[in-house]
Design a protein around this motif. Structure first.
Motif, short mmCIF file in Angstrom:
data_model
loop_
_atom_site.label_atom_id
_atom_site.label_comp_id
_atom_site.label_asym_id
_atom_site.label_seq_id
_atom_site.Cartn_x
_atom_site.Cartn_y
_atom_site.Cartn_z
N ARG A 63 0.83 -1.20 0.00
CA ARG A 63 0.00 0.00 0.00
C ARG A 63 0.87 1.25 0.00
NH1 ARG A 63 -4.52 -0.60 4.51
NH2 ARG A 63 -5.57 0.85 3.06
N TYR A 64 0.23 2.41 -0.09
CA TYR A 64 0.96 3.66 0.06
C TYR A 64 1.66 3.68 1.41
CZ TYR A 64 -1.63 5.69 -3.88
OH TYR A 64 -2.15 5.97 -5.11
N SER A 65 2.82 4.28 1.42
CA SER A 65 3.57 4.39 2.67
C SER A 65 3.50 5.83 3.17
CB SER A 65 5.02 3.94 2.45
OG SER A 65 5.70 3.86 3.68
N ALA A 66 4.38 6.16 4.12
CA ALA A 66 4.43 7.52 4.67
C ALA A 66 5.52 8.31 3.97
CB ALA A 66 4.71 7.46 6.17
N SER A 67 5.20 9.52 3.55
CA SER A 67 6.18 10.30 2.80
C SER A 67 7.41 10.63 3.63
CB SER A 67 5.54 11.60 2.28
OG SER A 67 5.11 12.42 3.35
N ILE A 96 13.87 12.57 8.74
CA ILE A 96 12.92 12.28 7.66
C ILE A 96 13.63 11.43 6.62
CG2 ILE A 96 13.51 14.45 6.48
CD1 ILE A 96 10.66 14.51 5.39
N VAL A 97 12.92 10.46 6.07
CA VAL A 97 13.44 9.60 5.02
C VAL A 97 13.23 10.29 3.68
CG1 VAL A 97 13.28 7.32 3.93
CG2 VAL A 97 12.89 7.57 6.40
N THR A 261 9.23 17.95 5.57
CA THR A 261 8.15 16.99 5.77
C THR A 261 6.85 17.50 5.13
OG1 THR A 261 9.12 16.23 7.85
CG2 THR A 261 6.78 15.79 7.50
N LYS A 262 6.57 18.77 5.31
CA LYS A 262 5.33 19.33 4.77
C LYS A 262 5.32 19.32 3.25
CE LYS A 262 2.11 23.19 5.15
NZ LYS A 262 1.76 24.43 5.88
N ILE A 263 6.43 19.75 2.64
CA ILE A 263 6.42 19.81 1.17
C ILE A 263 6.41 18.41 0.57
CG2 ILE A 263 8.92 19.90 0.66
CD1 ILE A 263 8.16 22.22 -1.32
N LYS A 264 7.11 17.45 1.23
CA LYS A 264 7.08 16.08 0.72
C LYS A 264 5.69 15.47 0.83
CE LYS A 264 10.25 13.04 1.60
NZ LYS A 264 10.41 12.52 0.23
N SER A 265 4.91 15.89 1.82
CA SER A 265 3.56 15.35 1.96
C SER A 265 2.69 15.72 0.77
CB SER A 265 2.93 15.85 3.26
OG SER A 265 2.62 17.24 3.19
N TYR A 266 3.04 16.80 0.08
CA TYR A 266 2.33 17.20 -1.13
C TYR A 266 2.87 16.50 -2.38
CZ TYR A 266 -0.19 21.01 1.18
OH TYR A 266 -1.02 21.75 2.00
N LEU A 267 4.13 16.05 -2.31
CA LEU A 267 4.81 15.61 -3.53
C LEU A 267 4.93 14.11 -3.69
CD1 LEU A 267 7.69 18.25 -3.55
CD2 LEU A 267 5.69 18.21 -5.03
N ASP A 268 4.96 13.34 -2.59
CA ASP A 268 5.13 11.89 -2.74
C ASP A 268 4.49 11.14 -1.57
OD1 ASP A 268 7.21 10.89 -0.68
OD2 ASP A 268 8.23 12.64 -1.51
N GLY A 270 6.18 8.47 -0.27
CA GLY A 270 7.27 7.68 0.29
C GLY A 270 7.65 6.52 -0.61
N MET A 271 8.76 5.89 -0.27
CA MET A 271 9.25 4.78 -1.08
C MET A 271 8.50 3.49 -0.74
SD MET A 271 12.92 4.06 0.76
CE MET A 271 13.28 5.83 0.81
#
Length: 393
Positions: A63-67, A96-97, A261-268, A270-271
């Motif tokens: 499933r989707y993971s955490a960004s 943050i990963v 963390t905030k900008i990645k939450s909009y962009l991906d 996570g792996m």
């Protein structure tokens, strides 16, 4: 068609010329020894691969993971920093990963740099350190980094001579491509200067473990006050032979980590989660594999540098990284690094990276990547000797 704003700000890709010539030569059936791209050639340690396979068989991991990375991986990252550097980090707010360092740094700069902001970077340096700011709409001021230069004094001079005052300084030690290294005293001085002037520090520690001859690379965060002004990136690509897995992380200042963390939450999203689970095993598991990987690079370094010196190309032994940064022999220095690289490819069947691709100050050098075995490195030395007609010492 309208021009694309960010693409228009980027220069032609210098490495692409050598890459095209290399591919054309291979299509003609020529045996090209590729010491250009820093792409580790060995397999990922088996226990890490086994964990990936085990995790990938479990449907819940699809499933989707955490960004920002799964909780256990962030805890593993912080525990690793504690063991390696005696640095205490909060896995919830200070780690943050990222999808490798390249993606993480590019998104971080996109987060903190706006139009007109100035960022200091070494020159020469790894391209994303420069061009992440250009892509973000900012400006770059190069700080000369060379064997006879005091980089810290150059940082001070560049800062004072720049208007508007620079917003951030991007560094990477051990350094790609120059292989330059620093000690903890250097970081103490940089942190002191950054705190005094409100300068954000971003340190890329991708080559932390690839060190030789008793040298140990320090972490920026070993300076107690560093978390007030900066963050540090690390990658599993080199130390654990995991380049294609794209696993990196950023740790340090919680405000900066929070912004990323905030900008990645909009962009991906996570792996792939099995990769994250396997990365926990890499960080928490046996570390003998890292020592084996480093020993391999050291043998290759010794073979290449000894061979170049033997045929009359004077080169120093780097104390870190997976590269050799070699000044072009005097009789060929007028060619510039791009034409010289083409010569080595055409006449010696050896591909290297032209120094000009790493920015101002690089055109007198070429970079060798230690990504072929020792037998192939000896073969490369013979090809270089034939191409340059150097006098053996």
């Amino acid at each position: 068609m309208e021009k694309f704003f960010r693409i228009q700000r980027l220069p032609p890709y210098v490495f692409g010329e050598v890459q095209t010539l290399k591919l054309e030569a291979r299509q003609r059936g020529e045996d090209i020894i590729d010491l250009g791209m820093g792409n580790p050639d060995q397999a990922t340690p088996q226990h890490i691969v086994d964990k990936l396979v085990e995790a990938a068989r479990m449907g819940k991991n699809h499933r989707y993971s955490a960004s920002r990375g799964i909780t256990k991986l962030r805890h593993a990252i912080c525990a690793w920093y504690g063991r390696q550097y005696d640095v205490d980090l909060d896995p919830e707010t200070e780690a943050i990963v990222t999808l490798g360092v390249k993606e993480g740094l590019a998104h971080l700069i996109l987060t903190i740099v706006g139009p007109g902001d100035v960022v200091l970077t070494p020159t020469p340096t790894y391209p994303i350190h420069m061009y992440s700011s250009i892509i973000a709409g900012g400006e770059v001021r190069g700080v000369e980094l060379g064997p006879t230069q005091d980089f810290f004094e150059n940082v001070i001079r560049a800062y004072r001579q720049t208007q508007p005052r620079p917003r951030a300084l991007i560094m990477s030690f051990p350094h790609n491509p120059t292989t330059s290294v620093v000690d903890l005293e250097f970081f103490k001085k940089v942190v002191g200067f950054a705190r005094e002037h409100g300068l954000i520090l971003i340190h890329d520690l991708a080559y932390a473990d690839l060190v030789f001859d008793g040298y140990r690379a320090p972490s920026l965060l070993q300076v107690p006050e560093a978390k007030e002004v900066g963050v540090e990136f690390y990658s599993l690509s080199k130390s654990y032979n995991m380049p294609g897995w794209r696993v990196g992380f950023c740790v340090g200042n919680r405000e900066i980590i929070g912004a990323l963390t905030k900008i990645k939450s909009y962009l991906d999203y996570g792996m792939f989660q099995p990769i994250q689970i396997a990365s926990i095993i890499a960080l928490n598991g046996p570390q003998d594999c890292v020592k084996t990987i480093v020993s391999g690079y050291e043998r290759r370094r010794n073979a290449l540098v000894a061979g170049l010196n033997r045929i009359g190309w004077a080169v120093d032994y780097p104390r870190a990284t997976m590269f050799v940064w070699a000044r072009i022999p005097p009789s060929y220095s007028g060619m510039g690094s791009l034409e010289f690289s083409k010569l080595l490819l055409r006449e010696g069947k050896v591909a290297v990276s032209p120094g000009i691709g790493f920015g101002e100050g690089g055109d007198e050098y070429v970079r060798f990547a230690l990504v072929e075995n020792e037998h192939r490195i000896h073969q490369a030395i013979r090809g270089i000797k034939a191409a340059l007609k150097l006098q053996a010492s």
